[in-house]
Write a protein that holds these residues in place. Structure first.
Motif, PDB file in Angstrom:
ATOM      1  N   GLY A 279       0.843  -1.192   0.000  1.00 32.36           N
ATOM      2  CA  GLY A 279       0.000   0.000   0.000  1.00 32.36           C
ATOM      3  C   GLY A 279       0.883   1.247   0.000  1.00 32.36           C
ATOM      4  O   GLY A 279       2.102   1.166   0.178  1.00 32.36           O
TER       5      GLY A 279
ATOM      6  N   VAL B 187      -0.033   4.524   4.956  1.00 32.40           N
ATOM      7  CA  VAL B 187      -1.365   3.916   5.011  1.00 32.40           C
ATOM      8  C   VAL B 187      -1.505   2.942   6.181  1.00 32.40           C
ATOM      9  O   VAL B 187      -2.610   2.521   6.513  1.00 32.40           O
TER      10      VAL B 187
ATOM     11  N   LYS C 219      -3.802  -5.731   0.206  1.00 33.19           N
ATOM     12  CA  LYS C 219      -3.626  -4.296   0.044  1.00 33.19           C
ATOM     13  C   LYS C 219      -4.167  -3.567   1.264  1.00 33.19           C
ATOM     14  O   LYS C 219      -5.317  -3.752   1.661  1.00 33.19           O
TER      15      LYS C 219
ATOM     16  N   GLN D 297      -5.583  -0.381   2.687  1.00 29.06           N
ATOM     17  CA  GLN D 297      -6.287   0.744   2.092  1.00 29.06           C
ATOM     18  C   GLN D 297      -6.444   1.902   3.075  1.00 29.06           C
ATOM     19  O   GLN D 297      -6.334   1.727   4.291  1.00 29.06           O
ATOM     20  N   CYS D 298      -6.702   3.070   2.504  1.00 25.74           N
ATOM     21  CA  CYS D 298      -7.064   4.224   3.340  1.00 25.74           C
ATOM     22  C   CYS D 298      -8.425   3.983   3.989  1.00 25.74           C
ATOM     23  O   CYS D 298      -9.230   3.177   3.511  1.00 25.74           O
TER      24      CYS D 298
ATOM     25  N   CYS E  83       2.184   2.777  -5.432  1.00 24.13           N
ATOM     26  CA  CYS E  83       1.106   3.547  -4.803  1.00 24.13           C
ATOM     27  C   CYS E  83       1.456   5.019  -4.653  1.00 24.13           C
ATOM     28  O   CYS E  83       0.915   5.710  -3.791  1.00 24.13           O
TER      29      CYS E  83
END
Length: 636
Positions: free
Chosen positions: A135, A139, A261, A263-264, A377
């Protein structure tokens, strides 16, 4: 004749003494020297007695007597002594505890618990030997890895040792070896003096019989476990390797095809987390908290920093002030999309990609760079066919910080996009400015005569209602190579002083109200890329043949432009590589699906250089003719 020899031999004491040295597990390395001395004495006594007994036995057997079982036992002891191999004289004490060093951890951010649970469950799956978390920066990848590390203090599950190593971009094998060695008890001058290959052997010897978990934080390229000495984790040995990275590509190279992954957070999760940090019950503060959380765009790193800063703020006025400060940052305009090929053209003009390459090679290199940035990213793809990219605001702020020499030279890059400027910003040291963006501002007055000897890139697009630009503004920018004045829908003329921009290689006038190319543009002899897309009032491109370096010309949606009058000038452009024009074809949807081949007729031979058939084919297939398979020409 049938009598038996009755010889009393006390073997118990000798065997007990020897056996206590040979087989008693409680004697370890601490008593090794003492045990060896005792063993030697016992063996001397045993040997002497053997010799005496055998002499007597042989004498009696010669008289016809039968050997007793006790004497046979002595023979077996002799065989044991002669055949036994005692290379291993010490056993490692079994230790069922998992050796794991607890790492400091910030409070878990609301919304990350689910991700942690998913990661832990996958890691505990017997089929998982190597797991990757990827990521963008900030993050929360390292946070998740830290939580996994600490969780092993609660759950042993047969794991003997958990090893944490920070790898980073400057991957150094011996540094990783040293970090692992410390956890395994390999240290000191003897270890430091060993060669790399010797360290490989020692690490492998220590780890091959252990059930280990190796945590590698922040890897930027493949880490070769064999080169370090780490045994391969398998289902059979129960060992695990977990790593974090910004790049999905690195996950693939580590043998992980289905990485997780990170993620935000969603806006609601970010809001909930920020609310949990506030120390005031003022009724209007939650509204301001939501605004602050939205500015963080769900990035945990930003939430942590702002959350800590705001945790002591108790009045509504302090929260109002925080929102105002955040609104003044350039990050407020972080989600601007840019076409990939325009970005590549910027890089070519700036010199990041060599302009001496042919167009196809340069563009391919640009796409390769963009691909790496996306996989890391640092850029995010957008659009139906992923033809555009954008940058997360926190990443963008970090890039600006780095480009300004870690904040020491903030005027290297002036970014005041989308902040409601009414005039050109006041800059103390214009001579230091290298990049400047004043795009998407309302009623900004582009005037003054700043002296910018280092300025190479200037973005002025999307400023409404910008009707004109002061000529003096461009007079002292000798190194400007990229100029974007597009999407200024009220701009209908260019200042004559633009002829001073002798270094410009990229000029975008798209979606302006200019009706013809000003004579000043004819002096831009280095101009390589000219975008005139969507210029509804453009009637003439007379004089364009004087742009001797022009390679790319975009004329889409110029409805009033007559090509029959401009074609001869276009043919004089010796270095042209890309010409984008619009040809209207009227077909029903059914007709478009039926077309398999397009033939372009009556094209003069000298015009063939303009026709890039692969590009034409891709464009037609994408826009109107999904089943089109070929494009060809027939000359006059």
């Amino acid at each position: 004749m049938g009598g038996c020899i009755s010889i009393q031999v006390s073997c118990d004491q000798v065997l007990n003494r020897a056996g206590s040295c040979l087989w008693r597990k409680g004697n370890h390395i601490g008593n090794l020297e003492k045990n060896l001395v005792a063993l030697e004495k016992s063996m001397e006594v045993l040997k002497a007695r053997r010799d005496d007994v055998l002499t007597r036995v042989q004498r009696e057997e010669a008289k016809g007597q039968q050997r007793l079982n006790e004497v046979q036992m002595l023979k077996e002891v002799e065989n044991l002594k002669s055949n036994g191999v005692f290379e291993a004289v010490a056993l490692e004490k079994p230790d069922m505890r998992c050796v794991v060093e607890e790492r400091p951890l910030q409070p878990v951010i609301f919304g990350q618990e689910t991700m942690l649970e998913m990661a832990w469950n996958r890691l505990m799956d017997n089929e998982t030997a190597i797991m990757g978390l990827y990521g963008m920066g900030g993050v929360g990848k390292t946070t998740h890895l830290t939580q996994i590390n600490n969780k092993f203090r609660e759950t042993v599950d047969g794991v003997q040792v958990v090893i944490w190593v920070v790898v980073s971009s400057d991957l150094r094998v011996e540094k990783i070896q040293d970090d692992i060695a410390k956890k395994l008890g390999l240290r000191g001058e003897e270890w430091n003096q060993k060669e790399k290959i010797e360290k490989v052997t020692d690490i492998h010897a220590r780890m091959q019989n252990k059930r280990f978990v190796l945590l590698l934080d922040d890897i930027w390229r493949k880490v070769n476990l064999t080169e370090i000495g780490v045994p391969s984790p398998t289902r059979e040995n129960g060992c695990k390797v977990v790593f974090t990275t910004r790049s999905r590509e690195v996950c693939g190279r580590m043998g992980v095809d289905d990485p997780m992954k990170v993620q935000c957070l969603t806006n609601n999760e970010a809001w909930h987390d920020t609310c949990s940090r506030k120390r005031s019950d003022h009724s209007r503060i939650p509204e301001q908290v939501r605004k602050v959380a939205e500015k963080c765009r769900g990035l945990p790193l930003a939430l942590n920093v702002i959350g800590e800063t705001m945790s002591s703020k108790r009045t509504i006025q302090e929260w109002h002030h925080a929102v105002q400060i955040l609104n003044s940052y350039a990050a407020d305009f972080s989600d601007y999309l840019i076409e990939k090929e325009k970005l590549i053209d910027y890089w070519i003009c700036e010199g990041f990609i060599s302009e001496n390459k042919d167009r196809e090679r340069a563009v391919n290199q640009g796409y390769d760079i963009i691909g790496n940035l996306v996989r890391s990213c640092l850029l995010l793809e957008e659009g139906s066919n992923k033809s555009k990219v954008k940058m997360h605001d926190v990443v963008r702020d970090m890039a600006l910080w780095i480009s300004s020499d870690l904040g020491e030279n903030r005027e290297n890059c002036i970014v005041r996009a989308g902040v409601g400027l009414c005039e050109v910003p006041k800059v103390e040291k214009w001579s230091a400015v290298e990049k400047m963006s004043l795009m998407i501002n309302n009623r900004v007055d582009i005037s003054g005569s700043p002296k910018c000897p280092k300025l190479t890139t200037l973005f002025l697009h999307g400023n409404m209602p910008l009707a004109s630009i002061s000529g003096k503004f461009f007079m002292r920018m000798p190194k400007l190579v990229v100029l974007d004045i597009s999407q200024n829908l009220c701009l209908n003329r260019l200042p004559e002083e633009m002829s001073w921009l002798v270094s410009v290689k990229y000029l975008d006038l798209s979606r302006t109200m200019i009706s013809q190319l000003h004579v000043c543009l004819r002096k831009l002899k280095k101009l390589m890329h000219l975008y005139l897309e969507g210029m509804r009032n453009l009637r003439s491109i007379d004089g364009i043949s004087s742009l001797s370096s022009l390679r790319t010309l975009v004329l889409l949606h110029c409805n009033k432009l007559r090509f029959d009058e401009s074609w001869k000038e276009l043919l004089l452009l010796k270095h042209s590589e890309v010409l984008t024009i619009e040809i209207k074809l009227f077909f029903s949807p059914m007709g478009r699906r039926c077309i398999r081949k397009v033939v372009i007729k009556d094209i003069r031979e000298e015009s063939f250089g303009f026709l890039n058939f692969p590009t034409i084919l891709r464009s037609l297939k994408a826009q109107s003719f999904p089943n089109l398979s070929s494009v060809s020409i027939e000359g006059v």
